[in-house]
Each structure stands twice: as C-alpha cells, then as structure tokens.
Design a protein around this motif. Structure first.
Motif, mmCIF file in Angstrom:
data_model
loop_
_atom_site.group_PDB
_atom_site.id
_atom_site.type_symbol
_atom_site.label_atom_id
_atom_site.label_comp_id
_atom_site.label_asym_id
_atom_site.label_seq_id
_atom_site.Cartn_x
_atom_site.Cartn_y
_atom_site.Cartn_z
ATOM 1 N N CYS A 25 -3.258 -0.027 6.248
ATOM 2 C CA CYS A 25 -1.850 -0.422 6.130
ATOM 3 C C CYS A 25 -0.938 0.793 5.959
ATOM 4 C CB CYS A 25 -1.691 -1.355 4.931
ATOM 5 S SG CYS A 25 -0.136 -2.258 4.997
ATOM 6 N N SER A 52 9.872 1.587 0.545
ATOM 7 C CA SER A 52 8.535 2.181 0.646
ATOM 8 C C SER A 52 8.558 3.506 1.412
ATOM 9 C CB SER A 52 7.599 1.211 1.374
ATOM 10 O OG SER A 52 6.391 1.864 1.693
ATOM 11 N N ARG A 54 6.375 4.264 3.216
ATOM 12 C CA ARG A 54 5.643 3.923 4.455
ATOM 13 C C ARG A 54 6.477 3.055 5.393
ATOM 14 N NH1 ARG A 54 2.755 3.040 -0.299
ATOM 15 N NH2 ARG A 54 1.583 4.958 -0.632
ATOM 16 N N LEU A 78 4.282 -6.239 7.182
ATOM 17 C CA LEU A 78 4.391 -6.489 5.743
ATOM 18 C C LEU A 78 5.874 -6.602 5.364
ATOM 19 C CD1 LEU A 78 2.372 -4.537 3.042
ATOM 20 C CD2 LEU A 78 4.796 -5.043 2.750
ATOM 21 N N GLN A 100 2.326 -10.452 6.646
ATOM 22 C CA GLN A 100 1.863 -10.335 5.253
ATOM 23 C C GLN A 100 3.102 -10.391 4.367
ATOM 24 O OE1 GLN A 100 -0.532 -6.861 4.362
ATOM 25 N NE2 GLN A 100 -0.248 -7.091 2.150
ATOM 26 N N TYR A 102 5.194 -10.778 0.665
ATOM 27 C CA TYR A 102 5.315 -10.696 -0.795
ATOM 28 C C TYR A 102 6.457 -11.618 -1.170
ATOM 29 C CZ TYR A 102 2.188 -6.680 -1.057
ATOM 30 O OH TYR A 102 1.086 -5.866 -0.994
ATOM 31 N N GLU A 143 -4.624 -8.429 -4.901
ATOM 32 C CA GLU A 143 -4.389 -7.066 -5.375
ATOM 33 C C GLU A 143 -3.905 -7.079 -6.822
ATOM 34 O OE1 GLU A 143 -0.836 -5.256 -3.423
ATOM 35 O OE2 GLU A 143 -0.924 -7.073 -2.247
ATOM 36 N N GLY A 154 3.359 -3.308 -4.236
ATOM 37 C CA GLY A 154 2.011 -2.945 -3.784
ATOM 38 C C GLY A 154 2.050 -1.515 -3.300
ATOM 39 N N GLY A 155 0.882 -1.031 -2.873
ATOM 40 C CA GLY A 155 0.848 0.345 -2.381
ATOM 41 C C GLY A 155 0.920 1.361 -3.489
ATOM 42 N N GLY A 157 -1.721 2.288 -5.459
ATOM 43 C CA GLY A 157 -2.981 2.992 -5.669
ATOM 44 C C GLY A 157 -3.709 2.594 -6.939
ATOM 45 N N GLY A 178 -5.715 -2.678 -3.154
ATOM 46 C CA GLY A 178 -5.301 -2.040 -4.399
ATOM 47 C C GLY A 178 -6.212 -0.900 -4.810
ATOM 48 N N GLY A 179 -5.750 0.315 -4.594
ATOM 49 C CA GLY A 179 -6.458 1.484 -5.105
ATOM 50 C C GLY A 179 -7.777 1.777 -4.416
ATOM 51 N N ASP A 198 -8.413 -3.808 2.372
ATOM 52 C CA ASP A 198 -7.104 -3.334 2.833
ATOM 53 C C ASP A 198 -6.788 -2.051 2.067
ATOM 54 O OD1 ASP A 198 -4.414 -3.094 3.531
ATOM 55 O OD2 ASP A 198 -3.778 -4.936 2.530
ATOM 56 N N SER A 200 -4.090 1.492 1.723
ATOM 57 C CA SER A 200 -2.895 2.220 2.150
ATOM 58 C C SER A 200 -2.903 3.616 1.521
ATOM 59 C CB SER A 200 -1.626 1.442 1.780
ATOM 60 O OG SER A 200 -0.523 2.084 2.344
ATOM 61 N N SER A 201 -2.521 3.692 0.226
ATOM 62 C CA SER A 201 -2.374 5.030 -0.371
ATOM 63 C C SER A 201 -3.698 5.787 -0.478
ATOM 64 C CB SER A 201 -1.714 4.920 -1.751
ATOM 65 O OG SER A 201 -2.456 4.055 -2.580
HETATM 66 O O1 LIG Z 1 2.255 0.340 1.020
HETATM 67 C C1 LIG Z 1 3.404 0.099 0.610
HETATM 68 O O2 LIG Z 1 4.274 0.964 0.590
HETATM 69 C C2 LIG Z 1 3.749 -1.268 0.131
HETATM 70 C C3 LIG Z 1 5.064 -1.558 -0.166
HETATM 71 C C4 LIG Z 1 5.415 -2.811 -0.634
HETATM 72 C C5 LIG Z 1 4.450 -3.785 -0.797
HETATM 73 C C6 LIG Z 1 3.124 -3.492 -0.521
HETATM 74 C C7 LIG Z 1 2.751 -2.256 -0.053
HETATM 75 N N1 LIG Z 1 1.434 -1.932 0.237
HETATM 76 C C8 LIG Z 1 0.332 -2.809 0.134
HETATM 77 O O3 LIG Z 1 -0.224 -2.820 -1.155
HETATM 78 C C9 LIG Z 1 -1.613 -3.024 -1.097
HETATM 79 C C10 LIG Z 1 -2.372 -1.964 -1.864
HETATM 80 O O4 LIG Z 1 -2.056 -0.686 -1.463
HETATM 81 P P1 LIG Z 1 -2.829 0.627 -1.978
HETATM 82 O O5 LIG Z 1 -4.073 0.740 -1.127
HETATM 83 O O6 LIG Z 1 -3.125 0.467 -3.428
HETATM 84 O O7 LIG Z 1 -1.908 1.759 -1.727
HETATM 85 C C11 LIG Z 1 -1.960 -3.061 0.379
HETATM 86 O O8 LIG Z 1 -1.960 -4.422 0.819
HETATM 87 C C12 LIG Z 1 -0.811 -2.375 1.004
HETATM 88 O O9 LIG Z 1 -0.670 -2.838 2.294
#
Ligand SMILES: O=C(O)c1ccccc1N[C@@H]1O[C@H](COP(=O)(O)O)[C@@H](O)[C@H]1O
Length: 231
Positions: A25, A52, A54, A78, A100, A102, A143, A154-155, A157, A178-179, A198, A200-201
């Motif tokens: 992501c 974000s 991202r 997202l 996706q 929120y 998450e 989210g995102g 870490g 998540g993380g 899933d 991202s960070s």
């Molecule tokens: O990634 C982002 O910037 C983000 C912004 C707003 C909502 C969710 C976001 N990311 C999502 O969060 C989870 C966990 O991310 P991480 O792996 O802990 O960085 C994942 O679904 C991302 O897509």
C-alpha cells in the motif's frame, strides 16, 4: 479493463499457488510499482488522503497503470471519510478495482452500493471485542487502533497483538495490517493465521518513500513462509 462483475468477484482474490495474499500500500513511484508487480503482489494500494505522506493524485495512478502492459495486481483505492464526490472524481480518472474505506460500516455499505466496487472496511482493533461480525462487506483490513494524537488513522507502523486473531471466526475475507515488515511478517502470519497481509511503512526508507528492495523482500518472505508451512 475489468467489468464491475469481474471486480465484484475480485475481492481478496489470490492467484493459484499463492495462498497468502499480499497488498503493498501507499505506492507513488514507478520503481516501487514495478517491484511490487514483478515480485507478485496480489494488490497494490493507492492512498487518496491529503494528510498522508503517501497521498497520490488520481492522475499519477492513471499514468502508473497505463504503462503496465502485463497482467497487473488488483488496484485498491484507500479513502478516509471521503464524500461521494471525492470518490467519484477519483474513479473517473484512476482504474480502481477495490475501495478500502476508513469510516463507519454503514458508510462503507453505502459506498459499496453507490460505486459498485468491492469494499474493504479498515477496522481499528485493540481487543477481541473490536473484531467485526458483519458479513455485508467484501473484506476487512484488521489493524491496530491509531494513537489518539496520530495524524493518520493507519500507516503508523504500529503492530497489534497478533495472537488476538488466531481463533477469530472471521465473517468475511480479511487481511492483517499494521507495522508489518520483511523481518516480522513470518512471525505475524504464524501467530495470527491471517489469510492475507498489507504493508505500507514497513517497506519504506522514510515516510512515503518506498524501497523496491524492501518490497521484494516482504513478498519473498511471505512466499517463503507459505512454502515452509505448506500453506
Ligand atoms: O499509509 C497511509 O498513509 C495511510 C493513511 C491513512 C489511512 C491508512 C493508511 N495506511 C494503511 O494503514 C495500514 C497499516 O500501515 P503500516 O504498514 O503500519 O504503515 C495499511 O492498511 C495501510 O494501507
């Protein structure tokens, strides 16, 4: 381009021989996009949330997707508490297979009906009582709840207690988020029994800066876990 009928079959689809799904992501750049496609990601996520690091424009996504000649992973958009016009404008430019969301379950259902796409609802979990029971949506992204002072829902870490999920009878397909990182994803899969993950960070060198090498390592380690555990 897939039809909407194809899209609704596509929620949490995984290719044969790839039993644990992987979503990468927060892709913004060609190098990470190519790395995720070539390493066999099942889904690529694009963040349409201005706060974000991202965040991408629909035009950037359209450009990335246009130049992908081969079969590509499904695309996930997202959105955080987005109104209809934001989603509509984005979909008019970027070819997104899945949304996706929120927001509340009721709003997620409304979006599903209006935009005729599979909807995955992101669920913030602290204890088992937070785990969803509703079967009306196409999937859940499970998450950790973001800290109260976090800028993003989210995102961030941070991880949740993966063992909470081990005996959960999920009402719909789901993925763990998540993380996650290349280093901890095998442990997360062993403890949670998640059918998909899933990240991202955990595949970035700085907020919003994806590392193609970390993307490849993450996917390789998921596939390695599958092979070692006959999943
Ligand atoms: O990634 C982002 O910037 C983000 C912004 C707003 C909502 C969710 C976001 N990311 C999502 O969060 C989870 C966990 O991310 P991480 O792996 O802990 O960085 C994942 O679904 C991302 O897509």
């Amino acid at each position: 381009m897939p039809t909407n009928a194809d899209r609704s079959e596509g929620a949490h689809r995984r290719p044969a021989g790839s039993p644990i799904g992987v979503k990468i992501c927060g892709i913004r750049e060609r190098s990470a996009f190519d790395a995720a496609c070539e390493a066999g990601a099942d889904w690529i996520g694009f963040v349409f949330f201005a706060r974000s690091p991202r965040c991408v424009t629909p035009q950037t996504v359209a450009t990335l997707l246009r130049s992908e000649k081969k079969a590509r992973p499904q695309t996930v958009g997202l959105f955080v508490k987005a109104d209809d016009s934001t989603i509509e404008r984005t979909l008019s430019v970027a070819d997104l297979d899945i949304l996706q969301i929120y927001d509340t379950p009721a709003r997620a259902l409304e979006i599903r009906q209006k935009f005729k796409r599979p909807v995955w609802l992101s669920c913030a979990v602290t204890t088992p009582i937070d785990l969803p029971e509703n079967t009306m949506l196409d999937g859940y992204v499970i998450e950790p709840r973001a800290p109260a002072d976090a800028a993003l829902p989210g995102g961030n870490g941070i991880t949740l207690d993966w063992s909470l999920l081990r005996h959960w009878q999920a009402p719909s397909p789901w993925m763990l988020a998540g993380g996650l990182t290349p280093d901890n994803v095998a442990r997360a899969l062993a403890m949670s029994h998640a059918p998909a993950v899933d990240v991202s960070s955990g595949v970035e060198t700085a907020p919003g800066e994806k590392s193609p090498e970390l993307v490849r390592n993450f996917i390789k380690n998921v596939r390695g876990y599958c092979a070692a555990n006959k999943r």
